[in-house]
Design a protein around this motif. Structure first.
Motif, short mmCIF file in Angstrom:
data_model
loop_
_atom_site.label_atom_id
_atom_site.label_comp_id
_atom_site.label_asym_id
_atom_site.label_seq_id
_atom_site.Cartn_x
_atom_site.Cartn_y
_atom_site.Cartn_z
N VAL A 102 0.99 -1.18 -0.22
CA VAL A 102 -0.13 -0.45 -0.36
C VAL A 102 0.67 1.24 -0.14
O VAL A 102 1.16 2.00 -0.53
CB VAL A 102 -0.95 -0.26 1.23
CG1 VAL A 102 -1.94 1.30 1.43
CG2 VAL A 102 -1.54 -1.21 1.26
N ARG A 103 1.84 0.91 0.92
CA ARG A 103 3.04 2.59 0.90
C ARG A 103 3.41 2.30 -0.12
O ARG A 103 3.44 4.09 -0.84
CB ARG A 103 4.43 2.26 1.78
CG ARG A 103 4.89 3.19 2.37
CD ARG A 103 5.77 2.83 3.26
NE ARG A 103 7.27 0.96 3.16
CZ ARG A 103 6.36 0.54 4.11
NH1 ARG A 103 5.59 0.43 4.73
NH2 ARG A 103 7.37 -0.12 3.55
N GLU A 104 3.84 1.28 -0.97
CA GLU A 104 4.60 1.62 -2.53
C GLU A 104 3.68 2.52 -2.90
O GLU A 104 4.62 2.72 -3.92
CB GLU A 104 5.04 0.55 -2.76
CG GLU A 104 6.37 -0.11 -2.26
CD GLU A 104 7.23 -1.42 -1.73
OE1 GLU A 104 6.15 -2.24 -2.78
OE2 GLU A 104 7.63 -1.56 -1.22
N ALA A 105 2.40 1.84 -3.46
CA ALA A 105 1.70 2.77 -3.93
C ALA A 105 1.66 3.92 -4.15
O ALA A 105 0.88 4.68 -5.13
CB ALA A 105 -0.01 1.11 -3.99
N MET A 106 0.97 4.31 -2.65
CA MET A 106 0.44 5.50 -2.48
C MET A 106 1.90 6.55 -3.29
O MET A 106 1.71 7.68 -3.68
CB MET A 106 0.33 5.67 -0.86
CG MET A 106 -0.58 5.22 -0.09
SD MET A 106 -0.94 5.62 0.82
CE MET A 106 -2.29 4.81 1.59
N GLU A 107 3.06 5.53 -2.70
CA GLU A 107 4.43 6.59 -3.54
C GLU A 107 5.12 6.88 -4.86
O GLU A 107 4.63 7.56 -5.85
CB GLU A 107 5.87 6.62 -2.48
CG GLU A 107 5.12 6.78 -1.00
CD GLU A 107 6.54 5.84 -0.22
OE1 GLU A 107 7.25 5.19 -1.16
OE2 GLU A 107 7.20 5.72 0.89
N ARG A 108 3.69 5.63 -5.37
CA ARG A 108 4.25 5.80 -6.73
C ARG A 108 3.45 6.75 -7.53
O ARG A 108 3.55 8.22 -7.98
CB ARG A 108 4.01 4.22 -7.95
CG ARG A 108 4.94 3.65 -7.81
CD ARG A 108 4.82 2.40 -8.59
NE ARG A 108 3.79 1.65 -7.51
CZ ARG A 108 3.91 0.24 -6.92
NH1 ARG A 108 5.01 0.27 -6.17
NH2 ARG A 108 2.75 -0.24 -6.69
N VAL A 109 1.91 7.50 -6.75
CA VAL A 109 0.70 7.80 -7.57
C VAL A 109 1.79 9.31 -6.76
O VAL A 109 1.94 10.26 -8.08
CB VAL A 109 0.06 7.72 -6.86
CG1 VAL A 109 -1.16 9.32 -7.00
CG2 VAL A 109 -0.99 6.71 -6.88
N ILE A 110 1.91 9.26 -5.78
CA ILE A 110 2.42 11.26 -5.74
C ILE A 110 3.97 11.87 -6.36
O ILE A 110 4.35 12.31 -6.62
CB ILE A 110 2.63 11.21 -4.28
CG1 ILE A 110 3.77 10.78 -3.84
CG2 ILE A 110 1.51 10.99 -3.28
CD1 ILE A 110 4.18 11.18 -2.23
N GLU A 111 4.86 10.32 -6.93
CA GLU A 111 6.00 10.41 -6.89
C GLU A 111 5.76 11.04 -9.24
O GLU A 111 6.23 11.80 -9.18
CB GLU A 111 6.85 9.27 -7.43
CG GLU A 111 8.45 9.50 -7.87
CD GLU A 111 8.66 8.47 -7.96
OE1 GLU A 111 9.95 8.51 -8.87
OE2 GLU A 111 8.37 7.35 -6.98
N GLY A 112 4.43 9.81 -9.26
CA GLY A 112 4.09 10.01 -10.60
C GLY A 112 3.15 11.31 -11.22
O GLY A 112 3.88 11.87 -12.16
#
Length: 286
Positions: A102-112
């Motif tokens: 979940v954490r990695e998915a959230m971080e991918r979204v804000i990085e993108g």
């Protein structure tokens, strides 16, 4: 709070507080006994008996009532406890190994979302993660506001944060506080009430003849002064509607979108410079 070892249905000693808590929530939601009973699939008589403490509810009906009252997962757990049952929803630490997907998915979204600022918030304002564009909000802030965990609301509205650089602080700040007050009405909490009172003290009243000057016609932008010019930003929030973990349910993705071409170019130029300096795409130590 550490992750629980598992969800248990074990019953502890029943508490007479359940009836009063149920009645309190029903009153706050302005729902009649009959309407709530219909929503939860029970009878008004049974609901009345539960509120009076004459009938001890089963775990399933407590969960149905909590859902029908649109309680948060944390509030549902609390209601279960007053009825003598263990919480139904776990609260996993953000840095727990089990939370990694979940954490990695959230971080991918804000990085993108780069070159525009975006972050993961734990409501109401704790910053959990942010992309490097978020640093535009940290420039010039007093050191005590940047001590982890960073509180976005204080960074925005505190006199030692970026508030002095927000040209429409009165209009934009009041809009932020009004939304926070709405959250406090929906989920009453003394700490949230104290935060609303604190933040309201930082924001001046908007002159009557300027009340509508900060609107785009569809949103209230933040107008932030930078060396490069004025940055005009709109805010978008994304929540997790089907969450069954308290941490996920209380997390939101907040993104800041440029309200004009000039703002978009300022952010793009800043991100190009950050890339040339090989700065990480995600900020650490927040």
């Amino acid at each position: 709070m550490p992750k629980t070892s598992g969800v248990s249905t074990a019953t502890t000693k029943a508490s007479p507080a359940f009836g009063s808590e149920l009645r309190r929530w029903r009153t706050l939601r302005r729902v009649s006994q009959l309407e709530l009973a219909n929503r939860a699939g029970t009878t008004q008589r049974h609901l009345s008996f539960m509120e009076q403490g004459r009938s001890h509810p089963g775990r399933a009906i407590v969960l149905r009532l909590a859902e029908s009252l649109r309680l948060t997962l944390r509030e549902r757990n609390a209601l279960l406890l007053t009825a003598g049952y263990a919480p139904a929803y776990e609260e996993t630490r953000y840095d727990a190994p089990a939370f990694a997907p979940v954490r990695e998915a959230m971080e991918r979204v804000i990085e993108g979302h780069l070159p525009y600022p975006a972050l993961v918030l734990r409501r109401p304002g704790r910053v959990v993660a942010a992309n490097r564009a978020f640093s535009v909000f940290l420039e010039g802030c007093a050191p005590h506001l940047l001590e982890p965990p960073i509180d976005l609301l204080r960074v925005m509205l505190h006199p030692e944060g970026i508030a002095p650089r927000i040209d429409n602080l009165a209009q934009w700040g009041r809009h932020v506080i009004d939304n926070l007050r709405l959250l406090a009405v929906q989920s009453p909490d003394r700490r949230l009430d104290a935060l609303v009172q604190e933040l309201a003290g930082y924001v001046p009243e908007a002159p009557a003849d300027q009340a509508d000057q900060a609107y785009l016609g569809f949103a209230v932008p933040m107008r932030l002064r930078l060396p490069e010019g004025e940055l005009r930003l709109m805010t978008a929030l994304t929540s997790f509607a089907t969450a069954v973990d308290v941490t996920v349910a209380e997390s939101v993705l907040e993104s800041f979108l440029p309200a004009d071409a000039e703002s978009a170019e300022i952010l793009a130029a800043r991100d190009r410079l950050a890339a040339e300096r090989d700065e990480p795409r995600l900020l650490a130590g927040l």
